[in-house]
Motif scaffolding. Sequence first.
Motif, short mmCIF file in Angstrom:
data_model
loop_
_atom_site.label_atom_id
_atom_site.label_comp_id
_atom_site.label_asym_id
_atom_site.label_seq_id
_atom_site.Cartn_x
_atom_site.Cartn_y
_atom_site.Cartn_z
N ALA A 84 33.21 40.41 42.10
CA ALA A 84 33.63 41.80 42.17
C ALA A 84 35.29 41.68 42.36
N LEU A 85 35.21 41.08 43.49
CA LEU A 85 35.67 40.80 44.70
C LEU A 85 38.10 40.21 43.52
N ALA A 86 37.12 39.15 43.20
CA ALA A 86 38.31 38.54 42.61
C ALA A 86 38.56 39.05 41.36
N TYR A 87 37.49 39.94 40.70
CA TYR A 87 37.86 40.20 39.29
C TYR A 87 37.96 41.86 38.64
N ASP A 88 37.28 42.50 39.66
CA ASP A 88 37.02 43.88 39.46
C ASP A 88 37.73 44.91 40.00
N ARG A 89 38.61 44.42 40.46
CA ARG A 89 40.13 45.33 41.50
C ARG A 89 41.02 45.45 40.46
N GLU A 90 41.43 46.69 40.82
CA GLU A 90 42.92 47.39 39.82
C GLU A 90 43.51 46.13 40.27
N PRO A 91 45.12 46.03 39.83
CA PRO A 91 46.26 44.94 40.34
C PRO A 91 46.84 46.20 42.14
N GLY A 238 55.17 43.84 52.60
CA GLY A 238 54.96 42.30 52.37
C GLY A 238 54.14 42.07 51.16
N ARG A 239 52.47 43.18 51.49
CA ARG A 239 51.37 43.23 50.61
C ARG A 239 51.55 44.27 49.64
N LEU A 240 51.90 44.87 48.91
CA LEU A 240 51.74 45.91 48.72
C LEU A 240 52.69 46.16 47.09
N ASP A 241 53.47 47.07 46.48
CA ASP A 241 53.73 47.32 45.28
C ASP A 241 54.05 46.21 44.65
N HIS A 242 52.94 45.89 43.88
CA HIS A 242 52.96 45.16 42.79
C HIS A 242 53.74 45.31 41.22
N GLY A 243 54.56 44.07 41.02
CA GLY A 243 55.37 45.01 40.17
C GLY A 243 54.50 44.33 38.43
N GLU A 244 55.90 44.04 37.34
CA GLU A 244 54.77 43.93 36.27
C GLU A 244 54.18 42.27 36.10
N ALA A 245 54.99 41.18 36.52
CA ALA A 245 54.82 40.34 36.61
C ALA A 245 53.27 40.12 36.60
N PHE A 246 53.06 40.58 38.12
CA PHE A 246 51.57 40.73 38.58
C PHE A 246 50.03 41.58 37.75
N ARG A 247 51.14 42.09 37.16
CA ARG A 247 50.06 43.11 36.06
C ARG A 247 50.36 42.81 34.68
N TRP A 248 50.96 41.70 34.36
CA TRP A 248 50.27 40.58 33.10
C TRP A 248 49.26 39.54 33.20
N LEU A 249 49.83 38.86 34.39
CA LEU A 249 48.93 37.91 35.18
C LEU A 249 47.70 38.54 35.56
N TRP A 250 46.89 39.76 35.79
CA TRP A 250 46.30 40.56 36.28
C TRP A 250 45.37 40.32 35.23
N GLU A 251 46.38 41.05 33.49
CA GLU A 251 45.40 41.01 32.39
C GLU A 251 44.78 39.69 32.11
N GLU A 252 45.88 39.25 32.13
CA GLU A 252 45.19 37.47 32.02
C GLU A 252 43.34 36.80 32.38
N PHE A 253 43.49 37.62 33.26
CA PHE A 253 42.79 36.82 34.20
C PHE A 253 41.99 37.47 34.70
N THR A 254 41.96 39.07 34.46
CA THR A 254 40.38 39.43 34.29
C THR A 254 39.88 39.71 33.02
N SER A 255 40.86 39.03 31.99
CA SER A 255 40.73 39.71 30.70
C SER A 255 38.69 38.65 29.81
N SER A 259 35.83 41.51 29.11
CA SER A 259 35.21 41.37 27.85
C SER A 259 33.84 41.39 27.81
N ASP A 260 33.55 40.76 29.33
CA ASP A 260 32.09 40.39 29.60
C ASP A 260 31.67 40.81 29.95
N PRO A 261 31.24 41.67 31.61
CA PRO A 261 30.38 41.86 32.88
C PRO A 261 29.90 41.23 33.63
N GLY A 262 29.28 40.18 32.77
CA GLY A 262 27.71 39.26 33.18
C GLY A 262 28.76 38.14 33.39
#
Length: 265
Positions: A84-91, A238-255, A259-262
């Motif tokens: 959950a720490l790795a995959y369930d948090r918002e960007p 320095g560890r805040l204000d994440h941009g669109e590049a990270f939001r795209w990566l987040w979409e990739e690694f949480t996909s 799609s399958d919360p288990g």
Amino acid sequence: MNAQRSIEALPPPPAAAPATALADLLRSMADDEFVIGFSDSEWTGIAPLLEEDVAMSSLAQDELGHAAALYGLLGGLTGSDPDALAYDREPDAFRHCRLLDHGRGDWAMTIARRFLYDTADAVRLEALSGGSWSALAELVGKLVREERYHRMHARAWLDRLARGGDESRTRLLAALAELGPDAATVFTPLPGEPALLGAGILAAPMVELEVRWRASIAPTFDALDLPMPPPASEPERGRLDHGEAFRWLWEEFTSVRRSDPGATW
């Protein structure tokens, strides 16, 4: 990631170190490793050399393994599920440094980012290696051994790009110009830093670690006639204000997780 550990399974941290301060430290380190690991994994199959397909895949696996171990410690400390720490948090809940918030870019961008991050991470790990919380100090000892090879890889490629001709050098200089203002964000001060220092978990404040890092990379930058990274703008963010590049990566690694919360690592 089946690395969840109960609080009882961990040696207790020093009483002088509040759990919130330790959690902030572990989260920042784990998020750094997690994000750079996934970013570097994008080179699998498209790296400029076959050997680099293998090398970058190996480096990415190492970083994701380090992230799993750090999330495991964090989960054991807070009673949270490492998955959950790795995959369930918002960007916006991620606390990786802004140096790692840039998109993959070209090969020069990846090498510049990895060199800057790996050298900074080495200084941070050294400051944690003799810490008073044995659970973290033991893990740091393992990370140090693997990270040494990451730095060797990045240093060899930095030299190759800097000396490889007009195009490779131009690309490297462009990458350093883009990344430079965020390079020192690895050392963004943490809210609980005074408690970590007082408890003997962290050997020196982040501002001092940044000075050590700059001293450690200066000979390499001088030898290759490369510009040193400037001070971070808005270092407190320095560890805040994440941009669109990270939001795209987040979409990739949480996909898969979404799609399958288990699903698990």
